[in-house]
Design a protein around this motif. Structure first.
Motif, mmCIF file in Angstrom:
data_model
loop_
_atom_site.group_PDB
_atom_site.id
_atom_site.type_symbol
_atom_site.label_atom_id
_atom_site.label_comp_id
_atom_site.label_asym_id
_atom_site.label_seq_id
_atom_site.Cartn_x
_atom_site.Cartn_y
_atom_site.Cartn_z
ATOM 1 N N ALA A 95 8.977 17.789 -19.270
ATOM 2 C CA ALA A 95 8.162 16.410 -19.997
ATOM 3 C C ALA A 95 9.298 15.962 -20.958
ATOM 4 C CB ALA A 95 7.109 16.999 -20.722
ATOM 5 N N HIS A 96 10.163 16.381 -21.837
ATOM 6 C CA HIS A 96 11.021 16.105 -22.743
ATOM 7 C C HIS A 96 12.614 15.840 -22.245
ATOM 8 C CE1 HIS A 96 7.910 16.052 -25.879
ATOM 9 N NE2 HIS A 96 7.365 17.118 -25.328
ATOM 10 N N GLY A 97 12.813 15.812 -20.942
ATOM 11 C CA GLY A 97 13.764 15.821 -20.466
ATOM 12 C C GLY A 97 15.167 16.341 -21.172
ATOM 13 N N VAL A 134 1.815 18.331 -19.524
ATOM 14 C CA VAL A 134 1.512 18.094 -18.271
ATOM 15 C C VAL A 134 0.921 16.674 -17.761
ATOM 16 C CG1 VAL A 134 -0.462 18.726 -16.404
ATOM 17 C CG2 VAL A 134 0.792 20.576 -17.718
ATOM 18 N N ALA A 135 0.393 16.062 -18.938
ATOM 19 C CA ALA A 135 -0.414 14.862 -18.560
ATOM 20 C C ALA A 135 0.960 13.832 -18.394
ATOM 21 C CB ALA A 135 -1.087 14.206 -19.863
ATOM 22 N N VAL A 136 2.023 14.012 -19.205
ATOM 23 C CA VAL A 136 3.347 13.131 -19.261
ATOM 24 C C VAL A 136 3.805 13.416 -17.847
ATOM 25 C CG1 VAL A 136 5.592 13.104 -19.944
ATOM 26 C CG2 VAL A 136 3.640 13.308 -21.635
ATOM 27 N N LEU A 137 4.102 14.379 -17.376
ATOM 28 C CA LEU A 137 4.946 14.929 -15.983
ATOM 29 C C LEU A 137 3.685 14.074 -14.872
ATOM 30 C CD1 LEU A 137 5.773 18.571 -16.535
ATOM 31 C CD2 LEU A 137 7.177 16.591 -16.256
ATOM 32 N N ARG A 138 2.559 14.264 -15.044
ATOM 33 C CA ARG A 138 1.794 13.484 -14.070
ATOM 34 C C ARG A 138 1.953 12.102 -14.137
ATOM 35 N NH1 ARG A 138 -3.446 17.719 -14.664
ATOM 36 N NH2 ARG A 138 -2.935 18.827 -13.085
ATOM 37 N N VAL A 143 3.942 16.236 -9.151
ATOM 38 C CA VAL A 143 2.496 16.960 -8.862
ATOM 39 C C VAL A 143 2.468 18.126 -9.624
ATOM 40 C CG1 VAL A 143 1.342 17.913 -6.816
ATOM 41 C CG2 VAL A 143 2.511 15.944 -6.560
ATOM 42 N N VAL A 144 1.515 18.377 -10.511
ATOM 43 C CA VAL A 144 1.214 19.518 -11.252
ATOM 44 C C VAL A 144 -0.193 20.211 -10.764
ATOM 45 C CG1 VAL A 144 0.968 20.472 -13.480
ATOM 46 C CG2 VAL A 144 2.338 18.414 -13.357
ATOM 47 N N ILE A 145 0.299 21.413 -10.112
ATOM 48 C CA ILE A 145 -1.071 22.171 -9.506
ATOM 49 C C ILE A 145 -1.820 22.719 -10.502
ATOM 50 C CG2 ILE A 145 -1.693 23.691 -7.782
ATOM 51 C CD1 ILE A 145 0.761 23.154 -6.136
ATOM 52 N N GLU A 146 -3.100 22.659 -10.606
ATOM 53 C CA GLU A 146 -3.789 23.321 -11.426
ATOM 54 C C GLU A 146 -3.784 24.798 -11.424
ATOM 55 O OE1 GLU A 146 -6.167 22.368 -14.012
ATOM 56 O OE2 GLU A 146 -5.032 20.454 -14.009
ATOM 57 N N PRO A 147 -3.591 25.709 -12.449
ATOM 58 C CA PRO A 147 -3.575 26.978 -12.174
ATOM 59 C C PRO A 147 -4.965 27.536 -11.807
ATOM 60 C CG PRO A 147 -3.320 26.551 -14.529
ATOM 61 C CD PRO A 147 -3.295 25.133 -13.913
ATOM 62 N N LEU A 186 -1.731 8.968 -6.778
ATOM 63 C CA LEU A 186 -2.807 9.396 -7.469
ATOM 64 C C LEU A 186 -2.227 10.163 -8.852
ATOM 65 C CD1 LEU A 186 -5.375 10.704 -5.022
ATOM 66 C CD2 LEU A 186 -5.466 8.415 -6.048
ATOM 67 N N ALA A 187 -1.209 9.965 -9.067
ATOM 68 C CA ALA A 187 -0.363 10.800 -10.299
ATOM 69 C C ALA A 187 -0.951 10.424 -11.475
ATOM 70 C CB ALA A 187 1.198 10.606 -10.288
#
Length: 401
Positions: A95-97, A134-138, A143-147, A186-187
């Motif tokens: 997220a922070h590069g 997670v919100a930043v990546l989305r 695609v961040v799959i919910e655990p 839909l990200a």
């Protein structure tokens, strides 16, 4: 198109051993896989295992094969990067590069779709820092799959369990099918999908129900995950095999479904009501099994109306610009009845299909016409339910604010 090139990033969590199954699914389906484990990951699964399962050398550090510039080339050449498991640390770095090892360098150089499959303790997943990462990546299109929810390391139980490898594989397969040129449209969005059929109890052993299996709702949920959405799936009597990567809310009756959908829709960008919700329920519930008596006809069952959840969602939008999609199962005058229902319910889109023996309910295929409140008609020919699901999301995405 040649063999898809996949980079499997493995970060340092106990769930690393489960990534071996994911790797095998990729290789057995003909994908070329390069495994990039972090140094911590190698404490859980050794380099020899990854090499044997992938059939390729394992890339572990930026100072190996320097002449090949691995910290740049691996990401540049990939068709998909999937990080499984993705720890809180790796999510934060992505997220922070930050780029302090080969995996995080690969994430910075990749221009292909990226999928994260998080696994960590519940407290770490729910921490505001992790949720913001997670919100930043989305928002960036990952695609961040919910655990999953279940047993964690030790005796702990909660959300944070590594998603089912078969489900991760299915998500990755659909991401690859969409191709690098198609964005995760839909990200960063939250969508709610209802699935299955409600059951209205008559007595402890009987109920009023319908034939909906939940397959179309499941297909909508799976395809939404692959397109980058955070998905809440409200499932009515659908069985145990829910799609991986969704927030699952299980319900039984129409009243329970209404409560769950309205709660989830409060911050949703779109709501798709694929569930078959009972129009009526018995006016009275018998505490004991209703017995048949010799020589007597059974007493009539008095019915009362259930709330119209689709109309309620449509007329009382939880947030401006929220898109609401309904489903209409018809047996005759399909389009005429569909148009009438669309106007009556007030939703943005209505998926109209003909139902009957071996039609729609309980099958792996479906065909429909998607009617829009703007007068549009989009026919969807007979095919897999995932194909219809993708058409629905194709129509929802441009309507989102």
């Amino acid at each position: 198109m040649g063999t898809p090139r996949i980079v499997l990033g493995v970060s340092g969590g106990i769930a690393a051993y489960k990534a071996c199954e994911l790797l095998r699914r990729f290789t057995e389906s003909g994908h070329g896989v390069r495994v990039v484990p972090t140094a911590s990951a190698l404490n859980f699964v050794g380099e020899a295992t990854w090499s044997a399962l992938s059939g390729n050398p394992v890339a572990t550090g930026v100072w190996e094969s320097v002449h090949e510039v691995p910290h740049v080339r691996i990401g540049q050449n990939a068709d998909l990067v999937v990080v499984a498991p993705a720890t809180a640390d790796v999510l934060a770095k992505a997220a922070h590069g930050l780029a302090d090892d080969l995996l995080t360098n690969t994430l910075l150089t990749a221009r292909c779709p990226v999928v994260f499959a998080p696994a960590m303790h519940t407290e770490m997943w729910e921490h505001p820092a992790t949720q913001e990462n997670v919100a930043v990546l989305r928002r960036r299109g990952a695609v961040v799959i919910e655990p999953a929810v279940g047993r964690l390391t030790g005796a702990d139980t909660g959300k944070g369990r590594f998603p089912d490898p078969a489900g991760i594989f299915e998500t990755c397969r659909r991401v690859l099918e969409r191709g690098a040129g198609l964005p995760a449209d839909l990200a960063g969005r939250h969508v709610v999908v209802s699935a299955g059929g409600t059951r209205e109890p008559l007595d402890p052993v009987r109920y009023l129900g319908n034939r909906s299996s939940g397959r179309q709702g499941y297909a909508l949920a799976r395809t939404a995950v692959a397109r980058g959405a955070r998905v809440t799936l409200v499932a009515a009597n659908t069985g145990p095999d829910a799609p991986a990567g969704v927030d699952l809310v299980e319900v039984g009756t129409a009243l329970q479904l209404r409560e769950a959908v309205l709660a989830a829709a409060a911050d949703a960008d779109a709501v798709v009501m694929a569930a078959a919700v009972a129009d009526f329920r018995p006016a009275r519930y018998a505490a004991g099994k209703i017995k048949k008596k010799d020589g007597e006809e059974p007493a009539p069952v008095e019915l009362v109306r259930n709330p119209d959840v689709l109309a309620e969602l449509s007329h009382d939008r939880a947030r401006p610009g929220q898109v609401v999609v309904g489903f209409a199962a018809e047996t005759d005058d399909v389009l005429a009845n569909g148009r009438s229902k669309l106007a009556r319910k007030g939703c943005d889109l209505l998926v109209v299909n003909e139902v009957g023996e071996s039609k729609a309910f309980g099958t792996a295929v479906n065909e429909a016409v998607v009617l829009g409140a703007d007068g549009s008609e989009t026919p969807v020919p007979l095919g897999p339910k995932e194909a219809l699901a993708d058409v629905v999301w194709d129509l929802v995405a441009p309507r989102l604010p």
